[in-house]
Design a protein around this motif. Sequence first.
Motif, PDB file in Angstrom:
ATOM      1  N   MET A 100      57.907  -4.084 -26.132  1.00  0.00           N
ATOM      2  CA  MET A 100      59.042  -4.400 -25.719  1.00  0.00           C
ATOM      3  C   MET A 100      60.206  -4.261 -26.930  1.00  0.00           C
ATOM      4  SD  MET A 100      59.598  -5.433 -22.670  1.00  0.00           S
ATOM      5  CE  MET A 100      60.995  -6.757 -22.602  1.00  0.00           C
ATOM      6  N   ARG A 109      64.449  -3.871 -25.980  1.00  0.00           N
ATOM      7  CA  ARG A 109      64.198  -4.202 -24.724  1.00  0.00           C
ATOM      8  C   ARG A 109      64.231  -6.048 -24.709  1.00  0.00           C
ATOM      9  NH1 ARG A 109      59.269  -0.200 -23.220  1.00  0.00           N
ATOM     10  NH2 ARG A 109      60.496   1.807 -22.944  1.00  0.00           N
ATOM     11  N   THR A 199      58.644  -6.460 -17.248  1.00  0.00           N
ATOM     12  CA  THR A 199      57.563  -5.798 -17.972  1.00  0.00           C
ATOM     13  C   THR A 199      58.088  -4.483 -18.037  1.00  0.00           C
ATOM     14  OG1 THR A 199      55.215  -5.570 -18.324  1.00  0.00           O
ATOM     15  CG2 THR A 199      56.060  -5.409 -16.006  1.00  0.00           C
ATOM     16  N   ASP A 200      57.502  -3.854 -19.106  1.00  0.00           N
ATOM     17  CA  ASP A 200      57.668  -2.370 -19.455  1.00  0.00           C
ATOM     18  C   ASP A 200      56.415  -1.602 -19.343  1.00  0.00           C
ATOM     19  OD1 ASP A 200      56.603  -3.497 -21.839  1.00  0.00           O
ATOM     20  OD2 ASP A 200      58.015  -2.385 -23.012  1.00  0.00           O
ATOM     21  N   GLY A 228      60.730  -3.203 -13.627  1.00  0.00           N
ATOM     22  CA  GLY A 228      60.004  -2.453 -14.354  1.00  0.00           C
ATOM     23  C   GLY A 228      61.486  -1.887 -15.780  1.00  0.00           C
ATOM     24  N   ILE A 229      61.148  -2.123 -16.986  1.00  0.00           N
ATOM     25  CA  ILE A 229      62.032  -1.773 -18.023  1.00  0.00           C
ATOM     26  C   ILE A 229      61.454  -0.719 -18.925  1.00  0.00           C
ATOM     27  CG2 ILE A 229      63.433  -2.804 -19.962  1.00  0.00           C
ATOM     28  CD1 ILE A 229      62.384  -5.676 -18.990  1.00  0.00           C
ATOM     29  N   GLY A 230      62.492   0.244 -19.050  1.00  0.00           N
ATOM     30  CA  GLY A 230      62.232   1.319 -19.535  1.00  0.00           C
ATOM     31  C   GLY A 230      62.599   2.727 -18.829  1.00  0.00           C
ATOM     32  N   VAL A 249      56.827   6.258 -22.007  1.00  0.00           N
ATOM     33  CA  VAL A 249      57.214   5.043 -21.234  1.00  0.00           C
ATOM     34  C   VAL A 249      56.296   4.773 -19.798  1.00  0.00           C
ATOM     35  CG1 VAL A 249      58.800   4.078 -19.560  1.00  0.00           C
ATOM     36  CG2 VAL A 249      59.794   5.039 -21.702  1.00  0.00           C
ATOM     37  N   ILE A 251      55.015   2.794 -16.801  1.00  0.00           N
ATOM     38  CA  ILE A 251      55.299   1.640 -16.000  1.00  0.00           C
ATOM     39  C   ILE A 251      54.389   1.853 -14.819  1.00  0.00           C
ATOM     40  CG2 ILE A 251      56.923   0.023 -14.626  1.00  0.00           C
ATOM     41  CD1 ILE A 251      58.731   0.753 -16.759  1.00  0.00           C
ATOM     42  N   ARG A 269      64.112  -0.838 -11.153  1.00  0.00           N
ATOM     43  CA  ARG A 269      63.732  -0.280 -12.063  1.00  0.00           C
ATOM     44  C   ARG A 269      65.100  -0.257 -13.027  1.00  0.00           C
ATOM     45  NH1 ARG A 269      60.291   3.909 -13.876  1.00  0.00           N
ATOM     46  NH2 ARG A 269      60.894   4.028 -16.208  1.00  0.00           N
ATOM     47  N   GLN A 271      66.713   0.966 -16.406  1.00  0.00           N
ATOM     48  CA  GLN A 271      66.736   2.184 -17.521  1.00  0.00           C
ATOM     49  C   GLN A 271      67.807   2.125 -18.528  1.00  0.00           C
ATOM     50  OE1 GLN A 271      65.440   6.375 -16.213  1.00  0.00           O
ATOM     51  NE2 GLN A 271      65.615   5.502 -14.102  1.00  0.00           N
TER      52      GLN A 271
END
Length: 329
Positions: A100, A109, A199-200, A228-230, A249, A251, A269, A271
């Motif tokens: 993160m 993040r 979460t990523d 979903g992070i990223g 990345v 996920i 999602r 980004q």
Amino acid sequence: MEFKNPLFFILLFALVPYILWYVLRYKKSLPSLKVPETMKYKMAPKSLRLYLFHVPFLLRLALFVLVVCILARPQSKHTWSGTDVEGIDIMLAVDVSTSMLAQDFKPNRVEALKVIAEQFIEKRHNDNIGLTIFAGEAYTQCPLTTDHAVLMNLYNTVDCQMAARNLIDDGTAIGDGIMNAILRLRESQAKSKVIILLTDGVNNSGNISPLTAAEIAKEHKIRIYTIGIGKNGMAPYPMPSGGTVMVPVEIDEATMNKISNETGGRYFRAQQNADLSAIYADIDKMERTKFSVKEFSKRSELFEPYALAAFVVLLLEILLRYLILKRLP
């Protein structure tokens, strides 16, 4: 209002002999003068001193009553008040694994999440909101509360250093994060209970699988919104020695979708920072439900008005006695 020590009011009976003493003393002190007739004196003008003669005595009586009231300790009552408000119970389950720290969000993040989450929390005035954090293991950072200032203070202490320093296991235990949030929500009486999972990565540790945790959430009628992070592809990651490297990345979007679909939630999602704001705005439009809130009013001391009145009465009595009604020896 009530009095903590009402027995002090017994002292008021002491006023009876004092009043009798004053009346008898006043009668004995009246001067006597024999005159043929008094009719011509009835029309004589009376001075202000004559009208104010008994005022100091009355002020002393009032002062004594006020002092007794202060000794009896006036207090406000303990009260409970119930109101119906609209809101839902929300647990934020936030990934704090070292991944993160990636800088595809500004500044990274985990810090970007705090800013957007605070904006979201500020809009949910009546919601009970709590915080679960997880990496390779999960624990509750803040239980459900409507005191959002306390919640954000605790959230602002969250970072990835615990995992980076091996104070907790690093990794991504998504199932454990969900389960910890469920434990906080399962006893809730709210009609609408929600977990917002951020979460990523991909579940790679923990004691329970994400899908099993989702099934348990469904049994407790808890909806899970997964985020979903990223960015897609590669993201810059800071190195301990300085500089950054590009890391992939990863996920598990398929699992995130299954978790949300199983519980009646939705997968998002994000980004970039703007995506997070839009996602939280969408979640903010979720249904709301009414629940009862009981507010407790703490007892407090109320002697100040009596003390102020006693001071004013004493001051008036002194001014009258030694200025307006002063007697020459």
